[in-house]
Design a protein around this motif. Structure first.
Motif, PDB file in Angstrom:
ATOM      1  N   THR A  63      -1.250  -2.321   4.601  1.00 26.51           N
ATOM      2  CA  THR A  63      -1.777  -1.012   5.038  1.00 26.51           C
ATOM      3  C   THR A  63      -2.994  -0.540   4.249  1.00 26.51           C
ATOM      4  O   THR A  63      -3.468   0.563   4.479  1.00 26.51           O
ATOM      5  CB  THR A  63      -0.702   0.091   4.896  1.00 26.51           C
ATOM      6  N   THR A  64      -3.464  -1.334   3.284  1.00 28.80           N
ATOM      7  CA  THR A  64      -4.609  -0.871   2.489  1.00 28.80           C
ATOM      8  C   THR A  64      -5.911  -1.278   3.166  1.00 28.80           C
ATOM      9  O   THR A  64      -5.905  -2.001   4.168  1.00 28.80           O
ATOM     10  CB  THR A  64      -4.593  -1.471   1.064  1.00 28.80           C
TER      11      THR A  64
ATOM     12  N   LYS B  16       2.572   5.695  -7.432  1.00 25.36           N
ATOM     13  CA  LYS B  16       2.268   6.182  -6.075  1.00 25.36           C
ATOM     14  C   LYS B  16       3.317   5.695  -5.083  1.00 25.36           C
ATOM     15  O   LYS B  16       3.686   6.402  -4.142  1.00 25.36           O
ATOM     16  CB  LYS B  16       0.882   5.708  -5.647  1.00 25.36           C
TER      17      LYS B  16
ATOM     18  N   GLY C  76       0.824  -1.210   0.000  1.00 26.71           N
ATOM     19  CA  GLY C  76       0.000   0.000   0.000  1.00 26.71           C
ATOM     20  C   GLY C  76       0.851   1.249   0.000  1.00 26.71           C
ATOM     21  O   GLY C  76       2.023   1.230   0.435  1.00 26.71           O
ATOM     22  N   ALA C  77       0.280   2.338  -0.527  1.00 22.44           N
ATOM     23  CA  ALA C  77       1.025   3.604  -0.594  1.00 22.44           C
ATOM     24  C   ALA C  77       0.093   4.787  -0.322  1.00 22.44           C
ATOM     25  O   ALA C  77       0.314   5.892  -0.801  1.00 22.44           O
ATOM     26  CB  ALA C  77       1.683   3.735  -1.967  1.00 22.44           C
ATOM     27  N   GLY C  78      -0.964   4.548   0.460  1.00 26.08           N
ATOM     28  CA  GLY C  78      -1.911   5.614   0.796  1.00 26.08           C
ATOM     29  C   GLY C  78      -1.508   6.333   2.075  1.00 26.08           C
ATOM     30  O   GLY C  78      -0.343   6.313   2.476  1.00 26.08           O
ATOM     31  N   GLY C  79      -2.494   6.954   2.721  1.00 24.22           N
ATOM     32  CA  GLY C  79      -2.236   7.770   3.908  1.00 24.22           C
ATOM     33  C   GLY C  79      -1.680   6.959   5.076  1.00 24.22           C
ATOM     34  O   GLY C  79      -0.734   7.387   5.746  1.00 24.22           O
ATOM     35  N   ALA C  80      -2.258   5.801   5.325  1.00 21.35           N
ATOM     36  CA  ALA C  80      -1.807   4.973   6.451  1.00 21.35           C
ATOM     37  C   ALA C  80      -0.383   4.478   6.184  1.00 21.35           C
ATOM     38  O   ALA C  80       0.472   4.474   7.077  1.00 21.35           O
ATOM     39  CB  ALA C  80      -2.748   3.796   6.644  1.00 21.35           C
TER      40      ALA C  80
ATOM     41  N   ILE D 281      -7.992  -3.206   1.789  1.00 19.23           N
ATOM     42  CA  ILE D 281      -8.431  -4.474   1.175  1.00 19.23           C
ATOM     43  C   ILE D 281      -8.598  -5.543   2.257  1.00 19.23           C
ATOM     44  O   ILE D 281      -7.664  -5.809   3.014  1.00 19.23           O
ATOM     45  CB  ILE D 281      -7.405  -4.963   0.124  1.00 19.23           C
TER      46      ILE D 281
ATOM     47  N   ASN E 280       2.737  -1.843  -4.469  1.00 20.17           N
ATOM     48  CA  ASN E 280       1.472  -1.148  -4.731  1.00 20.17           C
ATOM     49  C   ASN E 280       0.959  -1.457  -6.118  1.00 20.17           C
ATOM     50  O   ASN E 280       1.728  -1.725  -7.035  1.00 20.17           O
ATOM     51  CB  ASN E 280       1.651   0.370  -4.573  1.00 20.17           C
ATOM     52  N   ARG E 281      -0.384  -1.438  -6.243  1.00 11.72           N
ATOM     53  CA  ARG E 281      -1.015  -1.656  -7.546  1.00 11.72           C
ATOM     54  C   ARG E 281      -0.546  -0.568  -8.525  1.00 11.72           C
ATOM     55  O   ARG E 281      -0.124  -0.848  -9.629  1.00 11.72           O
ATOM     56  CB  ARG E 281      -2.538  -1.615  -7.351  1.00 11.72           C
ATOM     57  N   THR E 282      -0.574   0.695  -8.064  1.00 12.46           N
ATOM     58  CA  THR E 282      -0.117   1.807  -8.894  1.00 12.46           C
ATOM     59  C   THR E 282       1.333   2.115  -8.515  1.00 12.46           C
ATOM     60  O   THR E 282       1.592   2.694  -7.453  1.00 12.46           O
ATOM     61  CB  THR E 282      -1.013   3.045  -8.658  1.00 12.46           C
TER      62      THR E 282
END
Ligand code: ATR
Length: 274
Positions: A189-190, A154, A125-129, A192, A149-151
């Motif tokens: 961390t996502t 990011k 994951g590469a989001g906020g968390a 999902i 990460n999927r993208t």
């Protein structure tokens, strides 16, 4: 009576009030912690109400964690680097912002691992968390953290944004699946696998090494599909309850000077989860 709140949108399901009110009572502190709904786009208006109420402190959740920053008087260096704040302390009228998410995560991990710096980490994951956790681990001198990460872009952006020294390769989901056996610690961390999408899983762990530790920041359900697969492979697992409890414990400590009983907090949250 001191006043504390949690702001966010939606906010009705937050477990923070029950968690903190129980602690205030337990430590005989005259304080009350409430939900305070501030809709997206209404942050300025909501915060001026909080100023009028003279709150002693508050927590911030989605979607205001980054937008709050211009309204604060001071920021601690890590929350400034992360670009998100989840805890504010009213220090003699000055609002000071902190981020206890990343530290909450690290403190939770340290309940089952003696040390982190020597670990080879894969973070999904590469989001906020992910940003809070990645920066905090790098700040704590974990030297190898690969990002999946999927993208991919990011993940590359996250790697570039980190102000602390850390060795990072960016992996796609397919190579992560193939190479997951190379890591001591895998951090999910996502969102999902979060209820109600409990059948989803970001990567398969069929190549997992049984000496690994797999940690998922989701606590609803307590066992995601990913953690279930990891357990079946013989790995040690940790769900997101520790991170939630420890981020709250660290906020409580900033407000009161007391580091609270996290086992008590955990029991309380588990009771609410049913
Ligand atoms: P948060 O702030 O809660 O961490 P976010 O910023 O929306 O949430 O980040 C979500 C993360 O979950 C991202 O890493 C996202 O991958 P992308 O960057 O490719 O969007 C990942 N994610 C969410 N849904 C996904 C899915 N169905 N498959 C793979 N990755 C997913």
């Amino acid at each position: 009576m001191k006043k504390y709140v949690v702001i966010g949108d939606p906010i009705a399901h937050s477990m923070s009030p029950v968690m903190h009110n129980d602690l205030f009572q337990f430590y005989q502190i005259e304080a009350q912690y409430d939900l305070f709904h501030i809709k997206k786009g209404m942050l300025k208006e909501g915060l001026s109400q909080l100023k009028e109420m003279d709150v002693a402190g508050f927590n911030i959740t989605v979607p205001h964690k980054s937008d709050i920053i211009p309204f604060l008087d001071e920021l601690d260096p890590l929350s400034q680097a992360i670009g998100a704040v989840n805890t504010v302390v009213n220090e003699n009228g000055k609002w000071v912002g902190y981020n206890t998410d990343g530290y909450g995560y690290v403190r939770g991990l340290l309940t089952i691992l003696p040390a982190l710096t020597d670990k080879k980490v894969m973070m999904i994951g590469a989001g906020g968390a992910a940003r809070a956790i990645y920066f905090t681990l790098a700040y704590e001198k974990v030297h190898k953290i690969d990002i999946v990460n999927r993208t991919l872009e990011k993940a590359e952006d996250l790697k570039k944004a980190c102000p602390y020294s850390v060795e990072t390769d960016v992996l796609d989901l397919k190579s992560a699946k193939e190479r997951c056996g190379e890591y001591d610690l895998i951090i999910q961390t996502t969102s999902i696998g979060m209820s109600p999408h409990t059948k989803e899983q970001p990567i398969s762990l069929e190549n997992l090494n049984s000496n690994s530790l797999v940690s998922d920041i989701i606590y609803n359900p307590l066992e995601t599909k990913l953690l279930h697969e990891a357990k079946m492979k013989g790995a040690i697992v940790q769900n997101g309850l520790e991170m939630f409890v420890f981020q709250g414990a660290l906020a409580f400590e900033k407000w009161t000077g007391i580091f609270p009983d996290t086992e008590r907090m955990k029991r309380n949250v588990l009771k609410q989860l049913g």
